[in-house]
Write a protein that holds these residues in place. Sequence first.
Motif, short mmCIF file in Angstrom:
data_model
loop_
_atom_site.label_atom_id
_atom_site.label_comp_id
_atom_site.label_asym_id
_atom_site.label_seq_id
_atom_site.Cartn_x
_atom_site.Cartn_y
_atom_site.Cartn_z
N GLU A 198 16.50 -3.45 6.21
CA GLU A 198 16.09 -3.13 4.84
C GLU A 198 14.85 -2.25 4.83
N THR A 199 13.92 -2.49 5.75
CA THR A 199 12.73 -1.65 5.83
C THR A 199 13.09 -0.24 6.31
N CYS A 200 14.02 -0.16 7.26
CA CYS A 200 14.46 1.16 7.72
C CYS A 200 15.12 1.93 6.58
N ARG A 201 15.89 1.25 5.76
CA ARG A 201 16.49 1.92 4.60
C ARG A 201 15.41 2.40 3.64
N TYR A 202 14.40 1.57 3.45
CA TYR A 202 13.27 1.95 2.59
C TYR A 202 12.63 3.23 3.10
N LEU A 203 12.45 3.30 4.40
CA LEU A 203 11.86 4.50 5.02
C LEU A 203 12.78 5.70 4.90
N ALA A 204 14.08 5.48 5.06
CA ALA A 204 15.03 6.58 4.91
C ALA A 204 14.95 7.17 3.50
N GLU A 205 14.90 6.29 2.50
CA GLU A 205 14.81 6.77 1.12
C GLU A 205 13.49 7.49 0.87
N ALA A 206 12.40 7.00 1.48
CA ALA A 206 11.11 7.66 1.33
C ALA A 206 11.13 9.05 1.94
N HIS A 207 11.75 9.19 3.10
CA HIS A 207 11.85 10.50 3.74
C HIS A 207 12.74 11.45 2.94
N VAL A 208 13.78 10.92 2.30
CA VAL A 208 14.60 11.76 1.41
C VAL A 208 13.74 12.28 0.27
N GLN A 209 12.94 11.40 -0.32
CA GLN A 209 12.06 11.82 -1.41
C GLN A 209 11.10 12.91 -0.96
N ALA A 210 10.66 12.81 0.30
CA ALA A 210 9.73 13.80 0.84
C ALA A 210 10.46 15.01 1.41
N LEU A 215 0.84 -1.20 0.00
CA LEU A 215 0.00 0.00 0.00
C LEU A 215 0.88 1.25 0.00
N GLY A 216 1.97 1.21 0.76
CA GLY A 216 2.90 2.34 0.76
C GLY A 216 3.49 2.60 -0.63
N ASP A 217 3.85 1.53 -1.33
CA ASP A 217 4.37 1.68 -2.69
C ASP A 217 3.32 2.30 -3.61
N THR A 218 2.08 1.86 -3.47
CA THR A 218 1.00 2.39 -4.31
C THR A 218 0.80 3.88 -4.04
N CYS A 219 0.77 4.26 -2.77
CA CYS A 219 0.60 5.68 -2.42
C CYS A 219 1.76 6.52 -2.95
N SER A 220 2.96 5.95 -2.89
CA SER A 220 4.12 6.67 -3.40
C SER A 220 4.00 6.92 -4.90
N MET A 221 3.52 5.92 -5.62
CA MET A 221 3.40 6.03 -7.08
C MET A 221 2.41 7.11 -7.49
N ILE A 222 1.40 7.38 -6.66
CA ILE A 222 0.41 8.39 -7.01
C ILE A 222 0.69 9.72 -6.31
N GLY A 223 1.89 9.81 -5.72
CA GLY A 223 2.34 11.09 -5.15
C GLY A 223 1.88 11.38 -3.75
N GLN A 224 1.29 10.41 -3.06
CA GLN A 224 0.84 10.62 -1.69
C GLN A 224 1.96 10.19 -0.73
N LEU A 225 3.01 11.01 -0.64
CA LEU A 225 4.21 10.61 0.07
C LEU A 225 3.97 10.46 1.58
N ASP A 226 3.22 11.37 2.17
CA ASP A 226 2.98 11.28 3.62
C ASP A 226 2.22 10.01 3.97
N ARG A 227 1.21 9.69 3.18
CA ARG A 227 0.46 8.46 3.44
C ARG A 227 1.33 7.24 3.19
N SER A 228 2.18 7.32 2.17
CA SER A 228 3.10 6.23 1.86
C SER A 228 4.02 5.96 3.05
N ILE A 229 4.60 7.02 3.59
CA ILE A 229 5.50 6.87 4.74
C ILE A 229 4.77 6.31 5.94
#
Length: 212
Positions: A47-59, A10-24
């Motif tokens: 690995e999940t923490c790294r995923y979150l770090a990259e998501a926060h960088v994007q945001a 679900l987080g990946d899906t939200c990220s793809m449609i630009g909903q970064l806060d919901r994705s995180i």
Amino acid sequence: MAQFSGYMQLGDTCSMIGQLDRSISCYESGLKIQMDVLGESDPRVAETCRYLAEAHVQAMQFDQAEKFCKKTLEIHREHCSPASLTEAADRRLMALIFEAKGDFEPALEQLVLASMSMIANAQDNEVAAIDVSIGDIYLSLCRFDEAVFAYQKALTVFKSTKGESHSSVALVYIRLADLYYRTGKLRESKSYCENALRIYSKPAAGTTAMYL
């Protein structure tokens, strides 16, 4: 763990449609479940923490990104051998976060440590790529001589491993052109620009140049 996978998807899906806060938010919910099941020091948690770090960088939420990247690095250092490629990747991400925050000295320290790991693993091209990033940091710090040295090191490796007409070589030429332009050495800047343009003007292997 099925619930964890659902949150991550679900987080990946939200990220793809630009909903970064919901994705995180979804990723963080998944991480909590994963930590409850596996413990806080499991490599899969890293690995999940790294995923979150990259998501926060994007945001562009760099403080949060730093927190998760530190957790990733701590776990990997516990489970991986010293100077591992995994640790090097973590340090490169940490350097990116520090640079985005304007903390250039800590970014430089992380890049140097990442480079040492890559050298230990005989990853010459990765060392050269890190040298380019190190040059960028030195340029930001106005330490121009050290920036030139870092760029030239990368240039030598890229030429020998990828060939003198590779785009990586052109990229370093552009960095050097920018540096010399900033320092008022316009003749050198022009020369490096021309070298880069000669590479970019050549059609890639297996393609046919098209002219309008």
